[in-house]
Each structure stands twice: as C-alpha cells, then as structure tokens.
Design a protein around this motif. Structure first.
Motif, short mmCIF file in Angstrom:
data_model
loop_
_atom_site.label_atom_id
_atom_site.label_comp_id
_atom_site.label_asym_id
_atom_site.label_seq_id
_atom_site.Cartn_x
_atom_site.Cartn_y
_atom_site.Cartn_z
N ALA A 67 -2.32 0.20 -2.91
CA ALA A 67 -2.84 1.56 -3.10
C ALA A 67 -2.06 2.58 -2.26
CB ALA A 67 -4.32 1.60 -2.74
N ILE A 68 -1.82 2.23 -0.99
CA ILE A 68 -1.15 3.18 -0.09
C ILE A 68 0.30 3.38 -0.49
CG2 ILE A 68 -0.39 3.57 2.29
CD1 ILE A 68 -2.97 2.13 3.19
N SER A 69 1.01 2.27 -0.80
CA SER A 69 2.43 2.41 -1.15
C SER A 69 2.61 3.15 -2.47
CB SER A 69 3.12 1.04 -1.21
OG SER A 69 2.56 0.24 -2.24
N ALA A 70 1.70 2.91 -3.43
CA ALA A 70 1.80 3.59 -4.72
C ALA A 70 1.45 5.06 -4.61
CB ALA A 70 0.89 2.91 -5.74
N THR A 71 0.54 5.41 -3.68
CA THR A 71 0.07 6.79 -3.57
C THR A 71 0.89 7.61 -2.58
OG1 THR A 71 -2.17 6.00 -4.02
CG2 THR A 71 -1.95 8.23 -3.13
N PHE A 72 1.16 7.02 -1.41
CA PHE A 72 1.81 7.79 -0.35
C PHE A 72 3.21 7.29 0.02
CE2 PHE A 72 -2.81 7.89 0.45
CZ PHE A 72 -3.03 9.26 0.29
N GLY A 73 3.54 6.06 -0.35
CA GLY A 73 4.82 5.47 0.04
C GLY A 73 4.61 4.32 1.02
N MET A 74 5.58 3.41 1.05
CA MET A 74 5.41 2.18 1.84
C MET A 74 5.35 2.46 3.34
SD MET A 74 9.17 0.45 1.54
CE MET A 74 10.67 1.37 1.95
N THR A 75 5.96 3.53 3.83
CA THR A 75 5.95 3.77 5.27
C THR A 75 4.54 4.04 5.79
OG1 THR A 75 6.47 6.11 4.88
CG2 THR A 75 8.32 4.62 5.29
N TRP A 76 3.67 4.56 4.92
CA TRP A 76 2.29 4.81 5.35
C TRP A 76 1.51 3.51 5.57
CZ3 TRP A 76 0.21 9.19 7.13
CH2 TRP A 76 0.92 10.37 6.91
N CYS A 77 1.93 2.43 4.93
CA CYS A 77 1.31 1.12 5.19
C CYS A 77 1.55 0.70 6.64
CB CYS A 77 1.89 0.07 4.25
SG CYS A 77 1.44 0.27 2.53
N ILE A 78 2.77 0.95 7.12
CA ILE A 78 3.11 0.59 8.50
C ILE A 78 2.27 1.42 9.47
CG2 ILE A 78 4.98 0.41 10.16
CD1 ILE A 78 5.33 -1.41 7.72
N ALA A 79 2.15 2.72 9.19
CA ALA A 79 1.36 3.59 10.08
C ALA A 79 -0.12 3.22 10.07
CB ALA A 79 1.55 5.05 9.64
N ALA A 80 -0.67 2.93 8.89
CA ALA A 80 -2.09 2.57 8.80
C ALA A 80 -2.39 1.28 9.54
CB ALA A 80 -2.49 2.44 7.33
N ALA A 81 -1.43 0.35 9.57
CA ALA A 81 -1.65 -0.93 10.24
C ALA A 81 -1.93 -0.76 11.73
CB ALA A 81 -0.44 -1.84 10.03
N VAL A 82 -1.34 0.25 12.35
CA VAL A 82 -1.57 0.48 13.78
C VAL A 82 -3.05 0.74 14.05
CG1 VAL A 82 -1.03 1.97 15.76
CG2 VAL A 82 0.77 1.33 14.15
N ILE A 83 -3.67 1.55 13.21
CA ILE A 83 -5.10 1.86 13.37
C ILE A 83 -5.94 0.59 13.22
CG2 ILE A 83 -7.02 3.18 12.43
CD1 ILE A 83 -4.94 5.25 11.48
N VAL A 84 -5.59 -0.24 12.24
CA VAL A 84 -6.35 -1.46 11.99
C VAL A 84 -6.24 -2.41 13.18
CG1 VAL A 84 -6.59 -3.46 10.48
CG2 VAL A 84 -6.07 -1.22 9.50
N PHE A 85 -5.04 -2.56 13.74
CA PHE A 85 -4.85 -3.46 14.87
C PHE A 85 -5.54 -2.94 16.14
CE2 PHE A 85 -1.50 -5.36 12.25
CZ PHE A 85 -1.76 -6.70 12.48
#
Length: 417
Positions: free
Chosen positions: A369-387
């Motif tokens: 969802a994130i890569s299709a909507t905002f781009g793959m780099t946002w997946c990396i940024a979102a992971a920081v919040i999850v961790f």
C-alpha cells in the motif's frame, strides 16, 4: 542462573537440529532467489515483490494455530516430514517452470504461497519438539544450538543465493534449495519424537481458545506476542521493498544484495555465540531487551540510507537486525518453553509463530500500500516508527525484571477444559 551441564545433547535433538539447519538454508536461498527471479526475469517492481512477501507469509497467519492443534494431539514428526515434502515439491515446481521458460508472476505467487504452508509446519513443529527431546535444564543450550545453526544458514543462504543467481540464474539457486529440503526430510524419517500423554478430546475451537487464554493472561507470554508482532510488521515493511530499494536506490547488484542479507545472518551467528557469555553476566530480563533495542537501531541505520545512499548502511542495518533479535529468540523461546505446560506447547508455539510470521503479510501488505501510494522510500521511514513502538512495548512489560529462567514449578497451570 545455574550453569548448564556440558554433557552432549540427546542424539534425537541433534538430528532435528541438523534438519532445521538444512530447512533454514533452503528457505534463505529461496527468499533471495524468488524475488530476484521476479525482478530479473519477470521485470517485477516494488509492488510486485511486496506481493510476493505477502504470498510467502500469509499461510502463517491462517494455518499456524491448526498446525499447533495437530501437534498437541499427536507428534510433530508427521507434520515435519509432510512439510518438508511440500516445500521440496513447490521449489521443484518453480525450477521446472523456469526450465520450460513458462514461469509467470501468477505461478510464482501461487507456488510461493503453497510452499509457505510447509514452512509454517516446520516453524511450529521444531520448537514444539524441543521440550519433548531435551530436559528442562538444557533448554537454553538446545535453543542456542538451534539459533546458531539457523544463524549459519542466514549467513550462507543469501550469500550463496546471490552468487548462484549472478553466475547461473535463479533456477540454479532454487535447485540447491530443493536438494537441501530433500536432505532435511531424510534426517526426519527415522526420528522418534515422543507423543503427548492422551487427554480427553474437546472441540478444536475449545482447545484453540484454551491456548489463546493461556497466552493472553500470562505476564511473560503476552508481551512476547505483542513485541514479536510489531517487530515483524516493521521488518517486513523493509523486506517487502528491499531488493528493489537496494538495486535502484543504493546501486547494489544481485551479488551484493545477497551479501547484505548475509550480513543479517552474520549478526545472528555472533549473537548466538555471545548469548552464553552474556547470559552469565546479564540478568535474564536484560537479554530480552537487547533484541528490540537492536531492531530500533537497525531501522534508524536503514532510514539514514535515504539521505546517504550507501550500501554500507544497509550492511550495518542487516547485521544489527540479526545480532539483537537472535538474543531475544534464544531467551524468550527458553522462557516460553519453561513456563508452558506440555499439553499446551504446540498451541502456544503456534501462537508465537502467528505473531512472528503472521505479522509478516501485514507488514508486506503495508509495504504494498505504501510503495504503491507514496513510493518505496516511505516504507523505510514508516519502519522506524514501528520499531520504536516494539521497543516501548517490551520496556513497559514484566520481561526486563526477570532475573533468571523460571523452573517447572513456576509454570502457570493449564486452563481447565
């Protein structure tokens, strides 16, 4: 903490441990070779590789608990053998399609999903088998051995896969994975795993509910489940897009992608080797914090590569993703086995598998969802919040205060059925 005896672990455990090493080697080769096949042969992008991650992890969410029920009612041995045969057949099917030049993305998705059913069976059955094969005083030793073997596979598998794909293509790498699965199955054929004592049968739903109630009411198991779930959502946010991110953003090659994933295994090997001396010097509870802390630092390093696109940051990130969590796995698996009644071990192990692996399609789906909507780099940024969230969960729990591994007398009674 009592110093473990140095006499050898039982030969039955050694057999299942070596089988587990071969299983993990096959899985790690496939986890690198399959997305590389999708990218290099089928021209898949970040959204497609994220869908592959969903296919390879969705069965954990759906089937782990049924496998746990089967294991508690019988022996893990049949589940182990059937699972290896299924994994071997699906990997071989992909090889055949590649050889015939008939591989499609749909077929790759389907075979990856079916093969993952076998991985579910192995993942539930192996930790459920350990308390049946090893005395309670040797659980830390046994789990350390399993994690050291798994770590070795995590080092060699991705590196081997990357090298084979670069030299001979994804099909050759999957042939090696298929052979490893076959060898693992051979080791299991003559293995004798004791069955649970017969108990009155109730409905499957009732037995599943007993396992869930036990886990959710336990002050140690509940935060383990929550932390594992959140950790793996974050981990697969990264995994869902990493191959494309590494090739396109960091300028890596298939071989260096394999080396980066191998750094994860190197961290695991070092973590497994350090677990024994660390357990002698640190409180048991501190060991449970090291993994979530390592995951958060690793996510920060990967996010830094958004601004400094260096493969070295990816290598360091994967190394820490292996180093910390292997300490978590050894300590929390031993704690889980120590506090869980034998009659519930399969169901409790399956719920841990759901939290560990079942969270992965959620993370991979978020990656889609994130890569299709905002781009793959946002997946990396979102992971920081999850961790960051998974670290807060474990710090707020009862786990950091545990001084040593509880004895059998400290088990919480199994719920009445």
């Amino acid at each position: 903490m009592t110093t473990p005896r140095r006499d050898p672990l039982p030969s039955r455990f050694t057999r299942i441990a070596w089988s587990s090493v071969l299983t993990q080697l096959a899985e790690q080769i496939a986890l690198v070779a399959v997305p590389l096949a999708a990218v290099l042969m089928l021209r898949a992008g970040a959204t497609e590789t994220a869908l592959l991650q969903v296919a390879q992890t969705l069965p954990f969410l759906v089937l782990a608990l049924p496998f746990g029920l089967v294991i508690d009612r019988t022996s893990p041995q049949r589940v182990l053998i059937a699972s290896e045969l299924l994994r071997m057949a699906t990997l071989g099917g992909i090889v055949v399609l590649i050889t015939l030049d008939a591989l499609s993305f749909g077929a790759l998705l389907a075979l990856s999903c079916v093969g993952a059913i076998g991985t579910v069976g192995v993942s539930v059955a192996v930790p459920s088998s350990v308390p049946r094969l090893v005395d309670a005083a040797r659980l830390m030793d046994a789990n350390r051995w399993l994690e050291l073997g798994r770590s070795t596979a995590f080092v060699s598998g991705p590196v081997l896969a990357g090298a084979i794909v670069s030299a001979a293509g994804a099909g050759a790498a999957l042939v090696v994975a298929t052979i490893a699965c076959a060898a693992a199955g051979v080791l299991l054929i003559r293995l004798d795993i004791p069955r649970n004592a017969p108990s009155p049968r109730t409905s499957a739903w009732s037995e599943a509910a007993d396992g869930m109630r036990y886990v959710l009411s336990h002050r140690f198991l509940r935060p383990m489940i929550a932390t594992s779930t959140i950790f793996n959502i974050g981990w697969f946010l990264i995994q869902a897009v990493f191959v494309v991110y590494a090739l396109d953003w960091l300028g890596m090659t298939p071989a260096t992608v394999g080396l980066a994933m191998g750094a994860y295994g190197a961290g695991m090997v070092i973590g497994a080797a350090l677990s024994q001396p660390l357990s002698r010097r640190l409180r048991f509870g501190v060991m449970t914090v090291l993994g979530p802390a390592g995951g958060f630092i690793a996510a920060m390093l990967m996010a830094t590569s958004l601004w400094i696109p260096s493969p070295a940051l990816a290598f360091a990130s994967f190394f820490l993703f292996g180093l910390g969590p292997v300490l978590w796995t050894i300590s929390t698996t031993s704690l889980r086995q120590a506090v869980t009644p034998a009659s519930l071990i399969g169901r409790v192990s399956s719920l841990v598998v759901v939290s560990t692996y079942g969270a992965r399609p959620i993370g991979a789906g978020l990656g889609v969802a994130i890569s299709a909507t905002f781009g793959m780099t946002w997946c990396i940024a979102a992971a920081v919040i999850v961790f960051a969230l998974q670290l807060l969960v474990v710090l707020a729990s009862a786990l950091p205060a545990v001084r040593e591994l509880p004895t059998a007398s400290e088990q919480t009674p199994a719920p009445a059925t």
